[in-house]
Write a protein that holds these residues in place. Structure first.
Motif, mmCIF file in Angstrom:
data_model
loop_
_atom_site.group_PDB
_atom_site.id
_atom_site.type_symbol
_atom_site.label_atom_id
_atom_site.label_comp_id
_atom_site.label_asym_id
_atom_site.label_seq_id
_atom_site.Cartn_x
_atom_site.Cartn_y
_atom_site.Cartn_z
ATOM 1 N N ASN A 30 49.184 -57.975 23.695
ATOM 2 C CA ASN A 30 49.352 -56.815 22.828
ATOM 3 C C ASN A 30 49.577 -55.545 23.644
ATOM 4 O O ASN A 30 50.445 -54.719 23.327
ATOM 5 N N GLY A 31 48.804 -55.387 24.730
ATOM 6 C CA GLY A 31 48.967 -54.214 25.574
ATOM 7 C C GLY A 31 50.320 -54.157 26.236
ATOM 8 O O GLY A 31 50.991 -53.119 26.237
ATOM 9 N N TYR A 32 50.749 -55.272 26.799
ATOM 10 C CA TYR A 32 52.053 -55.298 27.460
ATOM 11 C C TYR A 32 53.187 -55.009 26.478
ATOM 12 O O TYR A 32 54.117 -54.256 26.786
ATOM 13 N N GLU A 33 53.118 -55.610 25.299
ATOM 14 C CA GLU A 33 54.203 -55.423 24.330
ATOM 15 C C GLU A 33 54.320 -53.969 23.878
ATOM 16 O O GLU A 33 55.424 -53.428 23.771
ATOM 17 N N SER A 97 51.745 -39.623 23.047
ATOM 18 C CA SER A 97 50.291 -39.510 23.183
ATOM 19 C C SER A 97 49.668 -40.881 22.916
ATOM 20 O O SER A 97 49.621 -41.346 21.782
ATOM 21 N N VAL A 98 49.187 -41.515 23.993
ATOM 22 C CA VAL A 98 48.697 -42.895 23.934
ATOM 23 C C VAL A 98 47.186 -42.906 24.110
ATOM 24 O O VAL A 98 46.638 -42.170 24.936
ATOM 25 N N GLY A 99 46.509 -43.749 23.345
ATOM 26 C CA GLY A 99 45.066 -43.893 23.482
ATOM 27 C C GLY A 99 44.670 -45.348 23.666
ATOM 28 O O GLY A 99 45.012 -46.189 22.829
ATOM 29 N N LEU A 100 43.991 -45.641 24.760
ATOM 30 C CA LEU A 100 43.504 -46.995 25.020
ATOM 31 C C LEU A 100 42.009 -47.018 24.728
ATOM 32 O O LEU A 100 41.181 -46.753 25.597
ATOM 33 N N ASN A 101 41.674 -47.324 23.507
ATOM 34 C CA ASN A 101 40.287 -47.243 23.044
ATOM 35 C C ASN A 101 39.496 -48.482 23.434
ATOM 36 O O ASN A 101 40.042 -49.570 23.568
ATOM 37 N N ILE A 102 38.189 -48.298 23.572
ATOM 38 C CA ILE A 102 37.316 -49.434 23.822
ATOM 39 C C ILE A 102 36.039 -49.261 23.018
ATOM 40 O O ILE A 102 35.544 -48.141 22.845
ATOM 41 N N GLU A 103 35.550 -50.375 22.501
ATOM 42 C CA GLU A 103 34.340 -50.328 21.680
ATOM 43 C C GLU A 103 33.111 -50.211 22.577
ATOM 44 O O GLU A 103 32.870 -51.056 23.444
ATOM 45 N N LEU A 104 32.327 -49.141 22.369
ATOM 46 C CA LEU A 104 31.122 -48.892 23.152
ATOM 47 C C LEU A 104 29.951 -48.599 22.223
ATOM 48 O O LEU A 104 30.159 -48.155 21.087
ATOM 49 N N PRO A 105 28.724 -48.800 22.685
ATOM 50 C CA PRO A 105 27.568 -48.527 21.828
ATOM 51 C C PRO A 105 27.302 -47.047 21.622
ATOM 52 O O PRO A 105 26.505 -46.676 20.787
ATOM 53 N N ASP A 121 43.243 -50.965 20.881
ATOM 54 C CA ASP A 121 41.802 -51.219 20.966
ATOM 55 C C ASP A 121 41.526 -52.392 21.898
ATOM 56 O O ASP A 121 42.203 -53.428 21.830
ATOM 57 N N PHE A 122 40.512 -52.221 22.743
ATOM 58 C CA PHE A 122 40.154 -53.251 23.715
ATOM 59 C C PHE A 122 38.666 -53.561 23.624
ATOM 60 O O PHE A 122 37.849 -52.685 23.353
ATOM 61 N N ASP A 123 38.332 -54.815 23.866
ATOM 62 C CA ASP A 123 36.939 -55.220 24.024
ATOM 63 C C ASP A 123 36.564 -55.344 25.495
ATOM 64 O O ASP A 123 35.392 -55.295 25.848
ATOM 65 N N TYR A 124 37.584 -55.516 26.352
ATOM 66 C CA TYR A 124 37.335 -55.797 27.759
ATOM 67 C C TYR A 124 37.793 -54.623 28.629
ATOM 68 O O TYR A 124 38.972 -54.243 28.616
ATOM 69 N N PHE A 125 36.864 -54.090 29.400
ATOM 70 C CA PHE A 125 37.192 -52.988 30.291
ATOM 71 C C PHE A 125 38.292 -53.380 31.285
ATOM 72 O O PHE A 125 39.180 -52.590 31.585
ATOM 73 N N PHE A 126 38.201 -54.599 31.813
ATOM 74 C CA PHE A 126 39.143 -54.959 32.873
ATOM 75 C C PHE A 126 40.567 -55.072 32.354
ATOM 76 O O PHE A 126 41.527 -54.745 33.073
ATOM 77 N N VAL A 127 40.755 -55.505 31.110
ATOM 78 C CA VAL A 127 42.099 -55.537 30.532
ATOM 79 C C VAL A 127 42.615 -54.115 30.355
ATOM 80 O O VAL A 127 43.762 -53.798 30.710
ATOM 81 N N ARG A 128 41.775 -53.254 29.830
ATOM 82 C CA ARG A 128 42.137 -51.846 29.626
ATOM 83 C C ARG A 128 42.519 -51.178 30.945
ATOM 84 O O ARG A 128 43.488 -50.424 31.022
ATOM 85 N N VAL A 130 43.763 -52.583 33.598
ATOM 86 C CA VAL A 130 45.082 -53.060 34.006
ATOM 87 C C VAL A 130 46.176 -52.248 33.327
ATOM 88 O O VAL A 130 47.185 -51.883 33.946
ATOM 89 N N MET A 131 45.998 -51.932 32.046
ATOM 90 C CA MET A 131 47.009 -51.167 31.309
ATOM 91 C C MET A 131 47.170 -49.762 31.889
ATOM 92 O O MET A 131 48.291 -49.259 32.023
ATOM 93 N N PHE A 132 46.054 -49.122 32.223
ATOM 94 C CA PHE A 132 46.136 -47.798 32.843
ATOM 95 C C PHE A 132 46.956 -47.843 34.126
ATOM 96 O O PHE A 132 47.841 -47.019 34.348
ATOM 97 N N VAL A 133 46.638 -48.815 34.971
ATOM 98 C CA VAL A 133 47.285 -48.872 36.278
ATOM 99 C C VAL A 133 48.755 -49.273 36.155
ATOM 100 O O VAL A 133 49.632 -48.683 36.788
ATOM 101 N N LYS A 134 49.041 -50.266 35.331
ATOM 102 C CA LYS A 134 50.412 -50.783 35.230
ATOM 103 C C LYS A 134 51.387 -49.749 34.673
ATOM 104 O O LYS A 134 52.519 -49.638 35.150
ATOM 105 N N TYR A 135 50.963 -48.989 33.688
ATOM 106 C CA TYR A 135 51.913 -48.139 32.968
ATOM 107 C C TYR A 135 51.766 -46.647 33.269
ATOM 108 O O TYR A 135 52.349 -45.825 32.581
#
Length: 229
Positions: A30-33, A97-105, A121-128, A130-135
């Motif tokens: 989903n992130g790559y697409e 304007s892009v937002g890579l959200n993550i669910e946190l307590p 929306d992401f559940d995994y920090f490490f996937v998120r 990767v998106m920051f760095v790649k794009y």
């Protein structure tokens, strides 16, 4: 009996891990697409706790606006504070304007300045991460906490080890960052020789939005814009 219970629980964990792979793959796909279509962007990092009346919130908004004026989009972690300021500046300036959200307590909720089709929306920090760095074509790092430091040092490590191509890493706020950079130079480099002198060349320390743009423009007069891996 206890060993059998432990073994059973361990097998259950392994089974759950196997199914989690599909969820992780889904986040990557989903992130790559979505992000492959957004064009060149710069990521802005900083504390979720920074209030709208704070000088760094206002500065992040200005930085984002000028980034958009120079033809880049803006990516943030999608939450409040500095992230909101970055999305707000990009949104008001009419840019991506892009937002890579993550669910946190705590802390995290998406801000209203993200483009409706560019909120992920992401559940995994490490996937998120990767998106920051790649794009991203650059990291603008405003004052923040552990999460901000995590993104900063991961980018430096990946560039230092040649896992990704070099891109500008810009720390904004000498008052905030000078102590850390003094420690890096004095302790890591001069006292223990744990890094190379050229590693410090990866990092720029500035105070104004204009300085941020000068560094980005100078870098991309020499290098091409492209995803990082």
């Amino acid at each position: 009996m206890r060993n059998e219970q432990h073994h059973k629980r361990w097998n259950e964990i392994k089974t759950n891990d196997s199914w989690a792979i599909f969820k992780i793959m889904g986040e990557f796909v989903n992130g790559y697409e979505k992000l492959s279509r957004i064009g060149p962007c710069v990521s802005i990092f900083g504390s979720a706790r920074t209030k709208p009346d704070h000088k760094y919130y206002k500065l992040a908004e200005e930085v984002a606006s000028k980034i958009v004026d120079h033809g880049y989009g803006v990516i943030t972690g999608g939450g409040p504070g500095i992230m909101e300021a970055g999305n707000k500046g990009a949104h008001i300036a009419g840019g991506t304007s892009v937002g890579l959200n993550i669910e946190l307590p705590f802390e995290q909720h998406d801000n209203p300045y993200i483009d409706s089709d560019k909120s992920l929306d992401f559940d995994y920090f490490f996937v998120r991460k990767v998106m920051f760095v790649k794009y991203s074509q650059g990291f603008v790092v405003m004052p923040g906490g552990f999460g901000t430091l995590d993104e900063l040092f991961e980018a430096i490590t990946l560039i230092q080890t040649n896992k990704i191509e070099k891109f500008p890493i810009i720390l904004v706020g000498t008052e905030f960052w000078s102590g850390l950079m003094d420690w890096v130079k004095a302790t890591l480099l001069e006292t223990h020789n744990n890094i190379s002198p050229k590693d410090l060349d990866l990092i720029h320390l500035v105070d104004t939005a204009d300085e941020v743009l000068e560094i980005l423009d100078a870098f991309y007069k020499e290098f091409n814009l492209s995803p990082n891996f």
